[in-house]
Scaffold this motif. Sequence first.
Motif, PDB file in Angstrom:
ATOM      1  N   ALA A  26      -5.721   3.398  -0.973  1.00  0.00           N
ATOM      2  CA  ALA A  26      -4.509   2.846  -0.366  1.00  0.00           C
ATOM      3  C   ALA A  26      -4.194   3.550   0.951  1.00  0.00           C
ATOM      4  CB  ALA A  26      -3.341   2.977  -1.341  1.00  0.00           C
ATOM      5  N   LYS A  27      -4.418   4.856   1.004  1.00  0.00           N
ATOM      6  CA  LYS A  27      -4.188   5.606   2.248  1.00  0.00           C
ATOM      7  C   LYS A  27      -5.112   5.132   3.357  1.00  0.00           C
ATOM      8  CE  LYS A  27      -2.351   9.915   0.318  1.00  0.00           C
ATOM      9  NZ  LYS A  27      -2.549  11.372   0.182  1.00  0.00           N
ATOM     10  N   GLU A  28      -6.349   4.816   2.986  1.00  0.00           N
ATOM     11  CA  GLU A  28      -7.302   4.331   3.988  1.00  0.00           C
ATOM     12  C   GLU A  28      -6.844   2.990   4.570  1.00  0.00           C
ATOM     13  OE1 GLU A  28     -10.962   4.298   1.840  1.00  0.00           O
ATOM     14  OE2 GLU A  28     -11.400   6.417   2.242  1.00  0.00           O
ATOM     15  N   PHE A  29      -6.342   2.103   3.707  1.00  0.00           N
ATOM     16  CA  PHE A  29      -5.836   0.817   4.196  1.00  0.00           C
ATOM     17  C   PHE A  29      -4.615   1.029   5.097  1.00  0.00           C
ATOM     18  CE2 PHE A  29      -8.232  -1.349   0.735  1.00  0.00           C
ATOM     19  CZ  PHE A  29      -8.795  -2.351   1.500  1.00  0.00           C
ATOM     20  N   LEU A  30      -3.733   1.962   4.729  1.00  0.00           N
ATOM     21  CA  LEU A  30      -2.559   2.247   5.557  1.00  0.00           C
ATOM     22  C   LEU A  30      -2.985   2.763   6.927  1.00  0.00           C
ATOM     23  CD1 LEU A  30      -0.116   3.904   2.983  1.00  0.00           C
ATOM     24  CD2 LEU A  30       0.225   1.742   4.194  1.00  0.00           C
ATOM     25  N   SER A  31      -4.028   3.592   6.944  1.00  0.00           N
ATOM     26  CA  SER A  31      -4.534   4.113   8.212  1.00  0.00           C
ATOM     27  C   SER A  31      -5.075   2.985   9.089  1.00  0.00           C
ATOM     28  CB  SER A  31      -5.627   5.150   7.939  1.00  0.00           C
ATOM     29  OG  SER A  31      -6.172   5.626   9.141  1.00  0.00           O
ATOM     30  N   PHE A  40       0.830  -1.212   0.000  1.00  0.00           N
ATOM     31  CA  PHE A  40       0.000   0.000   0.000  1.00  0.00           C
ATOM     32  C   PHE A  40       0.864   1.263   0.000  1.00  0.00           C
ATOM     33  CE2 PHE A  40      -3.375  -2.739   2.111  1.00  0.00           C
ATOM     34  CZ  PHE A  40      -4.150  -2.828   0.961  1.00  0.00           C
ATOM     35  N   GLN A  41       1.971   1.230   0.737  1.00  0.00           N
ATOM     36  CA  GLN A  41       2.854   2.393   0.781  1.00  0.00           C
ATOM     37  C   GLN A  41       3.477   2.652  -0.590  1.00  0.00           C
ATOM     38  OE1 GLN A  41       3.334   4.561   3.503  1.00  0.00           O
ATOM     39  NE2 GLN A  41       4.097   5.712   1.733  1.00  0.00           N
ATOM     40  N   THR A  42       3.851   1.592  -1.271  1.00  0.00           N
ATOM     41  CA  THR A  42       4.415   1.752  -2.613  1.00  0.00           C
ATOM     42  C   THR A  42       3.372   2.324  -3.569  1.00  0.00           C
ATOM     43  OG1 THR A  42       5.860  -0.159  -2.249  1.00  0.00           O
ATOM     44  CG2 THR A  42       5.571   0.573  -4.527  1.00  0.00           C
ATOM     45  N   ALA A  43       2.127   1.859  -3.423  1.00  0.00           N
ATOM     46  CA  ALA A  43       1.048   2.394  -4.271  1.00  0.00           C
ATOM     47  C   ALA A  43       0.878   3.893  -4.049  1.00  0.00           C
ATOM     48  CB  ALA A  43      -0.253   1.663  -3.980  1.00  0.00           C
ATOM     49  N   VAL A  44       0.969   4.323  -2.769  1.00  0.00           N
ATOM     50  CA  VAL A  44       0.829   5.749  -2.452  1.00  0.00           C
ATOM     51  C   VAL A  44       2.046   6.534  -2.943  1.00  0.00           C
ATOM     52  CG1 VAL A  44       0.696   7.432  -0.563  1.00  0.00           C
ATOM     53  CG2 VAL A  44      -0.701   5.358  -0.505  1.00  0.00           C
ATOM     54  N   ASP A  45       3.215   5.927  -2.864  1.00  0.00           N
ATOM     55  CA  ASP A  45       4.426   6.592  -3.366  1.00  0.00           C
ATOM     56  C   ASP A  45       4.312   6.868  -4.864  1.00  0.00           C
ATOM     57  OD1 ASP A  45       5.514   6.531  -0.852  1.00  0.00           O
ATOM     58  OD2 ASP A  45       6.722   4.715  -1.225  1.00  0.00           O
ATOM     59  N   ILE A  46       3.710   5.913  -5.579  1.00  0.00           N
ATOM     60  CA  ILE A  46       3.551   6.078  -7.026  1.00  0.00           C
ATOM     61  C   ILE A  46       2.443   7.070  -7.336  1.00  0.00           C
ATOM     62  CG2 ILE A  46       2.958   4.902  -9.197  1.00  0.00           C
ATOM     63  CD1 ILE A  46       4.166   2.337  -7.930  1.00  0.00           C
ATOM     64  N   LYS A  47       1.338   6.977  -6.569  1.00  0.00           N
ATOM     65  CA  LYS A  47       0.193   7.868  -6.768  1.00  0.00           C
ATOM     66  C   LYS A  47      -0.180   8.489  -5.422  1.00  0.00           C
ATOM     67  CE  LYS A  47      -4.490   8.114  -8.677  1.00  0.00           C
ATOM     68  NZ  LYS A  47      -5.673   7.364  -9.149  1.00  0.00           N
ATOM     69  N   PRO A  48       0.386   9.645  -5.107  1.00  0.00           N
ATOM     70  CA  PRO A  48       0.205  10.251  -3.775  1.00  0.00           C
ATOM     71  C   PRO A  48      -1.248  10.527  -3.382  1.00  0.00           C
ATOM     72  CG  PRO A  48       2.036  11.278  -4.924  1.00  0.00           C
ATOM     73  CD  PRO A  48       1.362  10.379  -5.920  1.00  0.00           C
ATOM     74  N   ASN A  49      -2.135  10.726  -4.358  1.00  0.00           N
ATOM     75  CA  ASN A  49      -3.542  11.020  -4.028  1.00  0.00           C
ATOM     76  C   ASN A  49      -4.433   9.770  -4.084  1.00  0.00           C
ATOM     77  OD1 ASN A  49      -3.387  10.682  -6.778  1.00  0.00           O
ATOM     78  ND2 ASN A  49      -4.824  12.325  -7.281  1.00  0.00           N
ATOM     79  N   PHE A  50      -3.821   8.601  -3.908  1.00  0.00           N
ATOM     80  CA  PHE A  50      -4.564   7.339  -3.976  1.00  0.00           C
ATOM     81  C   PHE A  50      -5.265   7.123  -2.632  1.00  0.00           C
ATOM     82  CE2 PHE A  50      -4.136   2.560  -5.197  1.00  0.00           C
ATOM     83  CZ  PHE A  50      -5.502   2.503  -5.381  1.00  0.00           C
ATOM     84  N   ILE A  51      -6.510   7.546  -2.548  1.00  0.00           N
ATOM     85  CA  ILE A  51      -7.254   7.567  -1.283  1.00  0.00           C
ATOM     86  C   ILE A  51      -7.451   6.170  -0.707  1.00  0.00           C
ATOM     87  CG2 ILE A  51      -9.474   8.149  -0.218  1.00  0.00           C
ATOM     88  CD1 ILE A  51      -9.687  10.445  -2.244  1.00  0.00           C
TER      89      ILE A  51
END
Length: 307
Positions: free
Chosen positions: A293-298, A280-291
């Motif tokens: 993935a951010k929700e799963f990280l939270s 999930f962190q890699t997905a956010v690194d590639i696409k910073p506004n990927f909501i």
Amino acid sequence: MTTNRKIYLTYIITAINVLICIIMFSIDKSFNFSVETLLKFGAKYNPLIAIGEYYRLFTSMFLHSDITHLLFNMYALNIFGKNIELIYGKVKFIIIYIVAGLFGGLGSFIFSNSVSVGASGAIFGLLGAYLYLYLSNPDAFSSNYLKNLLAILGVNLIFGILVRNIDNWAHICGLIGGFIVSWSLGHRGENVFSSKKVLAQLLTIILLFTSLFAGIQLNQKSWEYNLYKGEKYLDQEKFDKAEEEFITGLSKNNDIYVFHYYLGRISLMKGDIDEAEDYFQTAVDIKPNFIEAKEFLSEINKIKQRP
């Protein structure tokens, strides 16, 4: 050529194209249909055909990207279709039209990665039928008519090369396919079951299937193929197979954020929180506004903070 026979297949094909465009417009409400709408209605898109949605080679020839595209193609269809329907007869005409359209779609499937729609491959197939008629019966054409036909072909092919977003491979392969299937059937009065015609029919079938096979083999090498096949496995809850497809897709292109996202979800289902967090962190690194993935990280962060 007898002119008192009724023409209706050309009009029926035109009506089908117009009706589908009206239905699309009622949903999309736009003069330029979105890619999502085109795909929903059956546009040619290589990864989806490669995973087994072969019907798109057929349905795409009845779709158009906008009103102008529709009007231009229907105008051309009614210019060329009526004579071909009269010269070849209704059964042969519809076979020529559909098979030429399939050849056009297959040419695009092999040589072009873009989303593609339109009747132009089938319409170029009608021009191929004219070429066969000239070669088999040159007396049926005046020199001026032949010059006009060749001029139309030349202008359209050059136009397709110079203008962006025109699928010239569909035009070229539709033209070739129209000629081949016309040769295999013959015009009105030619015996369809002569030895030469049967051989030509076998050649047509072989070309169709070998082209489909070649297109599938080529497109299975793309990361898009693995993405859509993996998503199909997810829908079927075949998570191990989906994981294999996404990992294979990553090996082809590590910068596609959805691969990391899907693999993160699968890792969560397996209970491997650390691996899921990395994905999930890699997905956010590639696409910073990927909501998502951010929700799963939270959520993962909350789980890790629990005593």
